[in-house]
Design a protein around this motif. Sequence first.
Motif, PDB file in Angstrom:
ATOM      1  N   HIS A 102      -5.696  -7.257   0.424  1.00  0.00           N
ATOM      2  CA  HIS A 102      -6.288  -6.075  -0.230  1.00  0.00           C
ATOM      3  C   HIS A 102      -7.602  -6.432  -0.921  1.00  0.00           C
ATOM      4  O   HIS A 102      -8.573  -5.674  -0.852  1.00  0.00           O
ATOM      5  CB  HIS A 102      -5.317  -5.493  -1.253  1.00  0.00           C
ATOM      6  CG  HIS A 102      -4.190  -4.724  -0.650  1.00  0.00           C
ATOM      7  ND1 HIS A 102      -3.172  -4.211  -1.399  1.00  0.00           N
ATOM      8  CD2 HIS A 102      -3.905  -4.379   0.634  1.00  0.00           C
ATOM      9  CE1 HIS A 102      -2.317  -3.578  -0.613  1.00  0.00           C
ATOM     10  NE2 HIS A 102      -2.742  -3.679   0.626  1.00  0.00           N
ATOM     11  N   TYR A 112      -9.008   2.500   2.571  1.00  0.00           N
ATOM     12  CA  TYR A 112      -7.555   2.642   2.685  1.00  0.00           C
ATOM     13  C   TYR A 112      -6.965   1.575   3.600  1.00  0.00           C
ATOM     14  O   TYR A 112      -7.581   1.180   4.586  1.00  0.00           O
ATOM     15  CB  TYR A 112      -7.178   3.998   3.303  1.00  0.00           C
ATOM     16  CG  TYR A 112      -7.443   5.181   2.413  1.00  0.00           C
ATOM     17  CD1 TYR A 112      -6.526   5.550   1.425  1.00  0.00           C
ATOM     18  CD2 TYR A 112      -8.598   5.940   2.569  1.00  0.00           C
ATOM     19  CE1 TYR A 112      -6.769   6.655   0.619  1.00  0.00           C
ATOM     20  CE2 TYR A 112      -8.848   7.033   1.757  1.00  0.00           C
ATOM     21  CZ  TYR A 112      -7.923   7.384   0.784  1.00  0.00           C
ATOM     22  OH  TYR A 112      -8.166   8.468  -0.021  1.00  0.00           O
ATOM     23  N   TYR A 122       6.859  -1.829   0.175  1.00  0.00           N
ATOM     24  CA  TYR A 122       5.412  -1.626   0.056  1.00  0.00           C
ATOM     25  C   TYR A 122       4.955  -0.825  -1.167  1.00  0.00           C
ATOM     26  O   TYR A 122       3.839  -1.046  -1.638  1.00  0.00           O
ATOM     27  CB  TYR A 122       4.851  -1.051   1.357  1.00  0.00           C
ATOM     28  CG  TYR A 122       4.879  -2.078   2.462  1.00  0.00           C
ATOM     29  CD1 TYR A 122       3.914  -3.078   2.527  1.00  0.00           C
ATOM     30  CD2 TYR A 122       5.897  -2.099   3.404  1.00  0.00           C
ATOM     31  CE1 TYR A 122       3.943  -4.042   3.513  1.00  0.00           C
ATOM     32  CE2 TYR A 122       5.947  -3.067   4.401  1.00  0.00           C
ATOM     33  CZ  TYR A 122       4.963  -4.032   4.441  1.00  0.00           C
ATOM     34  OH  TYR A 122       5.003  -5.002   5.405  1.00  0.00           O
ATOM     35  N   PRO A 123       5.759   0.077  -1.723  1.00  0.00           N
ATOM     36  CA  PRO A 123       5.277   0.800  -2.916  1.00  0.00           C
ATOM     37  C   PRO A 123       4.903  -0.100  -4.096  1.00  0.00           C
ATOM     38  O   PRO A 123       4.031   0.256  -4.892  1.00  0.00           O
ATOM     39  CB  PRO A 123       6.442   1.734  -3.262  1.00  0.00           C
ATOM     40  CG  PRO A 123       7.042   2.034  -1.917  1.00  0.00           C
ATOM     41  CD  PRO A 123       6.981   0.697  -1.200  1.00  0.00           C
ATOM     42  N   GLY A 126       1.275  -0.473  -4.345  1.00  0.00           N
ATOM     43  CA  GLY A 126       0.493   0.742  -4.478  1.00  0.00           C
ATOM     44  C   GLY A 126       0.577   1.687  -3.290  1.00  0.00           C
ATOM     45  O   GLY A 126      -0.047   2.748  -3.295  1.00  0.00           O
ATOM     46  N   TYR A 127       1.330   1.324  -2.262  1.00  0.00           N
ATOM     47  CA  TYR A 127       1.461   2.200  -1.098  1.00  0.00           C
ATOM     48  C   TYR A 127       2.311   3.415  -1.454  1.00  0.00           C
ATOM     49  O   TYR A 127       3.355   3.286  -2.093  1.00  0.00           O
ATOM     50  CB  TYR A 127       2.095   1.448   0.081  1.00  0.00           C
ATOM     51  CG  TYR A 127       1.151   0.496   0.766  1.00  0.00           C
ATOM     52  CD1 TYR A 127       0.390   0.906   1.852  1.00  0.00           C
ATOM     53  CD2 TYR A 127       1.010  -0.818   0.318  1.00  0.00           C
ATOM     54  CE1 TYR A 127      -0.485   0.034   2.483  1.00  0.00           C
ATOM     55  CE2 TYR A 127       0.130  -1.701   0.945  1.00  0.00           C
ATOM     56  CZ  TYR A 127      -0.614  -1.264   2.021  1.00  0.00           C
ATOM     57  OH  TYR A 127      -1.483  -2.125   2.637  1.00  0.00           O
ATOM     58  N   VAL A 149      -2.481   2.889   0.903  1.00  0.00           N
ATOM     59  CA  VAL A 149      -2.912   2.510  -0.438  1.00  0.00           C
ATOM     60  C   VAL A 149      -4.416   2.683  -0.481  1.00  0.00           C
ATOM     61  O   VAL A 149      -5.124   2.363   0.486  1.00  0.00           O
ATOM     62  CB  VAL A 149      -2.489   1.067  -0.810  1.00  0.00           C
ATOM     63  CG1 VAL A 149      -3.163   0.029   0.078  1.00  0.00           C
ATOM     64  CG2 VAL A 149      -2.769   0.776  -2.274  1.00  0.00           C
ATOM     65  N   LYS A 150      -4.881   3.237  -1.573  1.00  0.00           N
ATOM     66  CA  LYS A 150      -6.323   3.397  -1.779  1.00  0.00           C
ATOM     67  C   LYS A 150      -6.838   2.087  -2.357  1.00  0.00           C
ATOM     68  O   LYS A 150      -6.351   1.627  -3.390  1.00  0.00           O
ATOM     69  CB  LYS A 150      -6.579   4.568  -2.726  1.00  0.00           C
ATOM     70  CG  LYS A 150      -7.976   5.093  -2.685  1.00  0.00           C
ATOM     71  CD  LYS A 150      -8.080   6.415  -3.446  1.00  0.00           C
ATOM     72  CE  LYS A 150      -9.449   7.004  -3.238  1.00  0.00           C
ATOM     73  NZ  LYS A 150      -9.601   8.263  -3.955  1.00  0.00           N
TER      74      LYS A 150
END
Length: 170
Positions: A102, A112, A122-123, A126-127, A149-150
Amino acid sequence: MIEIRQENQKDYEEVYRVIKTAFETAEHSDGNEHDLVVALRNSDSFIPELSLVAVKEDKIVGYILFTKIKIENYEEIALAPLAVLPEYQKQGIGSMLIEQGHKIAKQLGYHYSIVLGSENYYPKFGYIPAIQYGIQAPFDVANENFMAVKLNDADTGIQGVVQYAKEFGI
């Protein structure tokens, strides 16, 4: 200690084995992730800076690849695959690979990263469901498994259906 670095050509054979071994016991696998990486390396979607290995005591124990995708007219990235040898899993190596990927992707100017993966894993990076950004999968999949994810705060207005590299066969 784990070192995260860019993959080089000398790593290809060992990376192939790492991916194959890591996905042998994976809950969701089509069994060809290792061959997909070979095809992606030889494609226009390959980004050498985002092909990373995790090394412990001169042994490659993990691998991650982010490749170019299209969302409408924008070039963004997809995370696929992430592989860590079974005996090294649950030690933070996957997290290190994702975080370094990232960081590099942000430096390269991507907005993204998308991933098709576990809603339980993955969350924490930040996903969130990609649909919340207006990004849609090109296939039928549960929203909680198709995530994005941004990578930066730029308001790009990027929305649309993801176009994967042809090597994905989608």
